[in-house]
Design a protein around this motif. Structure first.
Motif, short mmCIF file in Angstrom:
data_model
loop_
_atom_site.label_atom_id
_atom_site.label_comp_id
_atom_site.label_asym_id
_atom_site.label_seq_id
_atom_site.Cartn_x
_atom_site.Cartn_y
_atom_site.Cartn_z
N HIS A 1 9.25 12.76 -5.59
CA HIS A 1 7.96 11.45 -5.67
C HIS A 1 6.77 12.21 -5.90
O HIS A 1 7.05 13.74 -5.55
N GLU B 1 4.13 12.64 5.34
CA GLU B 1 5.22 13.27 4.53
C GLU B 1 4.09 14.49 4.51
O GLU B 1 4.71 15.77 5.28
N ASP C 1 12.62 12.90 2.36
CA ASP C 1 11.83 12.04 1.73
C ASP C 1 12.76 10.95 1.81
O ASP C 1 14.63 10.60 1.59
N CYS D 1 -1.20 6.84 -1.08
CA CYS D 1 0.19 6.04 -2.32
C CYS D 1 -0.40 4.74 -1.52
O CYS D 1 -1.30 3.79 -2.22
N THR D 2 0.16 4.42 -0.56
CA THR D 2 0.03 3.25 -0.57
C THR D 2 -1.32 3.00 0.59
O THR D 2 -1.40 3.99 1.68
N ALA E 1 12.79 7.34 1.41
CA ALA E 1 12.02 6.19 0.76
C ALA E 1 13.65 5.47 0.49
O ALA E 1 13.33 4.17 -0.10
N ASN F 1 9.50 4.65 5.73
CA ASN F 1 9.03 3.71 4.99
C ASN F 1 9.02 1.93 5.29
O ASN F 1 10.44 2.04 4.86
N THR G 1 3.55 12.00 -4.24
CA THR G 1 3.60 12.63 -3.14
C THR G 1 3.73 14.13 -2.91
O THR G 1 3.16 14.68 -1.85
N SER H 1 13.10 2.20 -5.65
CA SER H 1 11.61 3.83 -4.51
C SER H 1 11.45 3.01 -4.07
O SER H 1 11.31 3.21 -2.80
N HIS I 1 7.31 -0.18 5.75
CA HIS I 1 6.95 -1.03 4.49
C HIS I 1 8.48 -1.29 3.58
O HIS I 1 7.90 -1.66 2.34
N LYS I 2 8.92 -0.05 3.37
CA LYS I 2 10.43 -0.70 2.28
C LYS I 2 11.29 -1.19 2.59
O LYS I 2 12.12 -1.85 3.00
N HIS J 1 10.76 10.84 6.63
CA HIS J 1 9.80 10.44 7.39
C HIS J 1 10.42 8.54 6.98
O HIS J 1 11.80 8.95 5.90
N SER K 1 1.02 6.10 6.80
CA SER K 1 2.09 5.57 5.16
C SER K 1 3.50 6.63 4.40
O SER K 1 3.29 7.35 5.87
N GLY K 2 3.78 6.54 3.85
CA GLY K 2 4.92 7.06 3.79
C GLY K 2 3.82 8.94 3.41
O GLY K 2 5.68 9.73 3.77
N ALA K 3 3.70 8.92 2.87
CA ALA K 3 3.07 10.27 1.83
C ALA K 3 1.93 10.71 3.12
O ALA K 3 2.15 12.17 3.78
C1 LIG Z 1 6.80 5.30 -2.05
C2 LIG Z 1 7.48 6.87 -2.07
C3 LIG Z 1 6.72 7.55 -1.09
C4 LIG Z 1 5.48 7.76 -1.11
O1 LIG Z 1 4.95 6.24 0.33
P1 LIG Z 1 3.82 5.77 0.20
O2 LIG Z 1 4.23 4.93 1.91
O3 LIG Z 1 3.45 5.03 -0.91
O4 LIG Z 1 2.78 6.69 0.79
C5 LIG Z 1 6.96 8.85 -1.30
N1 LIG Z 1 7.96 9.06 -1.82
C6 LIG Z 1 9.19 8.14 -2.55
C7 LIG Z 1 10.53 8.63 -3.09
C8 LIG Z 1 8.78 6.38 -2.49
O5 LIG Z 1 9.40 5.14 -3.37
#
Ligand SMILES: *Cc1c(COP(=O)(O)O)cnc(C)c1O
Length: 950
Positions: free
Chosen positions: A598, A569, A674, A331-332, A676, A698, A600, A504, A700-701, A696, A564-566
């Motif tokens: 999500h 995961e 998750d 994703c990211t 996020a 993020n 992912t 999100s 970057h969030k 995980h 990355s978040g994914a």
């Molecule tokens: C952004 C997001 C992800 C994926 O994260 P990436 O960093 O983009 O890989 C997974 N789950 C949720 C709910 C998200 O908002």
């Protein structure tokens, strides 16, 4: 009040604004708001145990001290990481420029044409250098890209009937060690059998579906793979090549010897080493695999007026649509780094890159010649920039380190030296002096090295032109490049213009003080495989960040490796898998995932070899606990995990969460959270408190790493006690848990350089500031919710009617007026705003997350815009779609054209509210036509015909 507190800079609403916002929300205090929002039984009793917050000045001083603990040796380790020269014009105008680094992933193409063009340049550069037809706009790192090649070829193998049940994948022993480790991680859950060997002895047996080769090999040897590829294809075996991007400037391209996939990193195109990342990897392949490529592809299409426009092509929202059938979980990606690497090629052009490649090669050639004079035996007869020698590794290491030089020592008798763009003649002499000392001889001093074209045999040399496109031949002076970068930047709406309220995908302030250390070479210039003793500054920061995140999540350990978040995961699920296996539970492979998850989540579960069982949602959007219980019990013998997002993707703190996690534990599963939505938890509650086992984050969030237009990301996993031993390791630098799984990313600490940002964020906010940020995120969301009351229907809220840190607005009723959710997203551009998240997690809705960093004035402008749009919707009719919403966004060219024949005024089109005049943002194209672009896929600057002819 301490006015030097960073909290005051990070959090938007002032004390003064707070009271009036609480009035609007109709609560007396923030405490009451939190009481009405977060279930009591998950609230933390104690504040986070973190050191007192530092001011920005204190932080800056502390980072300089820590940076000084990093020892910057001259490093010739190679292995996919090379010191590179970042052109100052790119550093200042992109890396250090919030116009570039605070942009979001370019889903809203009309206000993202700048970075889309930069990414198209990147793809064009990759296609030219690899000789392939199609490239994506970046993957996370070389090893991940190699693993994606392995799995993509696995997924398409049954196109050849003979290969239907074939599962062997050949890996050349010349592959980089971290790539081999990652291939192992990714192969195991899919039952792909890796066979590592010498490609010259490979027997091309029918039982293989694919192979991967390293070009040049890790020893530095440049092989001619044409024969291998030919024989492989005759046996129906597809061939992936992991190629060094700089070498491709002078070497025969993998496309010219018919490779099926080419992957690699673009780090050495001007990107700092950063102790492992972030850097952009590339993935290039043939047209025939265009629907199977992981990650994002940028393509050319047209807008409403038929003008050229760019947008993300094909798999834009692939995981959301295909879920457990998705081609990958990416994703990211690494957009900012891809933009920079592409711009490096724009800056140097084909001539500049050729000079750099020839210089590196000529220096290597000279070094090789001189070392021979010292009677050192060189293992590789051919080379581009790397030579491998037979020498006593321990003795060499001792002498080299005394001269502040790092080589790579694959075993006790071997030393490998990889040169790069930054290597000087002085460095060559230093290297020679090291080996002279080793041999008890004297080296002749090298005074001059002529930069010549390659010394390699003809059949290994590139014969075709590359980067012939105008863009790579027009901006070589700094004035021109600075203006080109600015031209692109002006087309993009970023956080330095207005709020980007993405549900999100938390888009908060990325403070300058958090970003500044990234420019310091004491952080930038360390190789991920440098001896740990040289990276003490990093080790301290990374350890502290791990501890901070462990404390914030209420867990026992953290791995910063996932990029990355994914990837987090996937890492978390693999850790769960290893845990079950360690207990003899080899059969636990069922992963429960609520329908609202999500995309992912299911994609990652499948990558981890799990079977996805979807659980239902109630009408209120919560997890249907009875359905979950039933499925958990039904699968109790095979239950591996539940993946749950908290607060839910619907923006609600589900009060049954503890019951839910207990059901999973009672039936032998582990709970994956998750993270996020962690921005709604920090300091108030945590995954440990709700009963999760791993999550995980993020960074970057929630933790202030900028989105960079779609990356970089950092997706650490935090785990409970029982999972700590299984945290991922690295084959070169011992790290991770004592029974750690193999690598998740190329580098031991992932994108270490980007981790500095989150470390700064947490260190400057401290326990109190972090909690306050969460509270203000909830406050801001509920403020918007109240202000929009009566205008829009909010889908789902908590038991006491409150939103968490985000909310979903239902736009489906507007279909009666002929208005789709996209029309609202595009119309917001005319009002100067980036749309919220569109159609996730519910189709036909928008999800708004303001974050704590926006003040009341900005929230009011945004609400005013939405309310005005609501009025426009009321006036729209399905019968006559010629209205201000359907025609949005409106460009400057439309407004200033000699004719205007729309049924509303120009002012209504472009200046519908007074605040806009003060700071108008113009979309650079009209609405882009996605379907047209997917039908006519063009993903490079040059017309596709050029490639068909070639
Ligand atoms: C952004 C997001 C992800 C994926 O994260 P990436 O960093 O983009 O890989 C997974 N789950 C949720 C709910 C998200 O908002």
């Amino acid at each position: 009040m301490k006015t030097d507190s960073f909290k005051l800079r990070h959090i938007g609403p002032s004390e003064k604004e707070l009271d009036s916002m609480l009035d609007t929300i109709k609560v007396d205090s923030v405490d009451q708001l939190i009481y009405e929002t977060v279930p009591d039984d998950i609230l933390l009793d104690n504040p986070l145990n973190l050191p007192p917050a530092l001011s920005e000045q204190e932080y800056s001083a502390s980072m300089l001290k820590l940076a000084a603990k990093n020892k910057i040796f001259k490093t010739f380790i190679g292995l996919g990481y090379h010191e590179a020269c970042l052109p100052a014009v790119i550093q200042r105008n992109i890396l250090e420029n919030p116009g570039w680094y605070t942009a979001y992933t370019p889903y809203q193409a009309e206000i993202a044409q700048g970075r889309l063009e930069a990414l198209l340049n990147f793809q064009t550069m990759i296609c030219d250098l690899t000789g392939m037809e199609l490239a994506n706009a970046s993957l996370l790192d070389e090893s991940t890209a190699a693993a994606e090649a392995m799995t993509m070829l696995f997924a398409v193998r049954s196109r050849d009937q003979k290969k239907n049940n074939v599962s062997k994948f050949f890996v050349s022993e010349e592959i980089l060690p971290q790539t081999l480790s990652l291939l192992q991680t990714r192969a195991t859950p899919l039952d792909i059998e890796l066979v590592v060997g010498n490609h010259e002895e490979f027997d091309f047996s029918d039982s293989f579906y694919g192979a991967i080769l390293q070009y040049p090999g890790k020893s530095g040897q440049v092989y001619d793979y044409a024969d291998f590829t030919k024989k492989a294809h005759e046996a129906g075996i597809k061939v992936a090549v992991a190629a060094d991007i700089l070498s491709l400037v002078t070497l025969k391209s993998p496309g010219s010897f018919n490779a099926d996939v080419v992957v690699g990193t673009t780090q050495r195109f001007g990107i700092p080493l950063g102790y492992g990342g972030p850097h952009a990897a590339y993935f290039a392949t043939r047209e025939e695999f265009k629907r199977n490529i992981p990650g994002r592809i940028i393509g050319i299409t047209q807008d409403t007026n038929g003008n050229r426009a760019l947008r993300m092509a094909l798999q834009t929202r692939e995981q959301h649509i295909k879920r457990d059938k998705a081609t990958s979980n990416i994703c990211t990606a690494q957009v900012l780094l891809a933009v920079m690497a592409g711009m490096y090629a724009v800056y140097h052009g084909p001539k500049g890159l050729t000079y750099i490649a020839n210089k590196v090669h000529s220096y290597t050639h000279t070094l090789s010649q001189e070392l021979k004079k010292l009677e050192l035996q060189q293992v590789n007869a051919t080379y581009f920039d790397t030579i491998t020698l037979k020498a006593d590794a321990a003795k060499t290491k001792e002498i080299a380190e005394s001269k502040e030089v790092n080589f790579y020592y694959p075993d006790n008798e071997t030393v490998s030296i990889s040169l790069n763009e930054a290597t000087t003649i002085d460095d060559i002499n230093t290297i020679l002096s090291i080996f002279a000392q080793l041999k008890g001889k004297t080296a002749t001093k090298v005074n001059n090295i002529d930069v010549q074209t390659t010394t390699l045999p003809d059949h290994l040399q590139r014969t075709t032109e590359f980067l012939t496109n105008e863009v790579f031949n027009a901006y070589h002076s700094e004035t021109e490049l600075m203006r080109y970068i600015k031209k692109l930047e002006r087309k993009d709406l970023s956080l330095n213009h207005s709020m980007i309220p993405l549900g999100s995908c938390t888009m908060k302030l990325n403070a300058a003080s958090e970003m500044l250390p990234l420019s310091n070479p004491q952080w930038g210039n360390i190789h991920p495989f440098a001896p740990v003793a040289q990276a003490q500054g990093y080790q301290e920061v990374l350890k502290q960040l791990e501890d901070q995140l462990t404390e914030i999540t209420g867990f026992a350990g953290t791995s910063l490796q996932p990029n990355s978040g994914a990837q987090g995961e996937f890492a978390g699920l693999m850790v769960i898998r290893a845990y079950h296996e360690s207990r003899g539970d080899h059969n636990r492979n069922i992963c429960l995932i609520p329908s609202s998850a999500h995309g992912t989540n299911p994609a990652s579960a499948v990558m981890a070899g799990m079977k996805v069982v979807v659980t239902k949602a109630t009408e209120e959007g919560n997890i249907d606990v009875e359905d979950l219980r039933e499925k958990a019990i039904k699968h109790k013998d095979n239950l591996a995990a539940l993946m749950v997002t908290y607060p839910s993707t619907h923006g609600v703190y589900e009060s049954a969460i503890k019951e839910i996690t207990k059901i999973i534990h009672d039936n032998g599963g582990q709970v994956y959270m998750d993270g996020a939505n962690m921005n709604a938890q920090v300091g108030l509650t945590n995954p440990g408190a709700i009963g999760a086992d791993v999550c995980h984050l993020n960074l970057h969030k929630t933790f202030a790493i900028p989105h960079g237009g779609g990356g970089p990301g950092v997706g650490p996993i935090c785990v409970a006690e029982q999972l700590v031993p299984f945290l991922p390791g690295n084959p070169v630098i011992p790290s991770g848990g004592e029974k750690g799984i193999t690598a998740i990313s190329s580098a031991p600490w992932g994108s270490a350089l980007a981790c500095l940002i989150s470390y700064g964020y947490i260190t400057m906010l401290g326990a109190d500031g972090l909690k306050s940020a969460t509270i203000h995120a909830i406050l801001n969301a509920n403020y918007i919710k109240e202000r929009l009351e009566g205008h829009y229907q909010t889908l789902y809220s908590g038991e006491r009617g409150r939103a968490a840190h985000e909310m979903i607005l239902d736009c489906r009723p507007f279909k009666a007026h002929g208005i789709e959710v996209t029309d609202i997203a595009k119309r917001l551009m005319d009002y100067g705003f980036h749309a919220p998240t569109v159609s996730f997690p519910v189709a036909g809705t928008i999800m708004i997350e303001p974050t704590e960093s926006e003040n009341k004035a900005e929230l009011d402008r945004f609400c005013d815009a939405l309310i005005a749009i609501r009025q426009e919707i009321a006036e729209a009719t399905a019968e006559n779609p010629n209205n201000v919403l359907k025609n949005a966004p409106h460009t400057q060219a439309m407004l200033t054209a000699d004719t205007w024949d729309l049924p509303y005024t120009r002012a209504q089109a472009a200046y519908p509210l007074p605040y806009i005049a003060d700071n108008k943002f113009w979309p650079s194209v009209r609405r882009v036509d996605d379907a047209y672009g997917d039908r006519n896929l063009i993903c490079t600057c040059a017309p596709i015909e050029a490639y068909l002819e070639a």
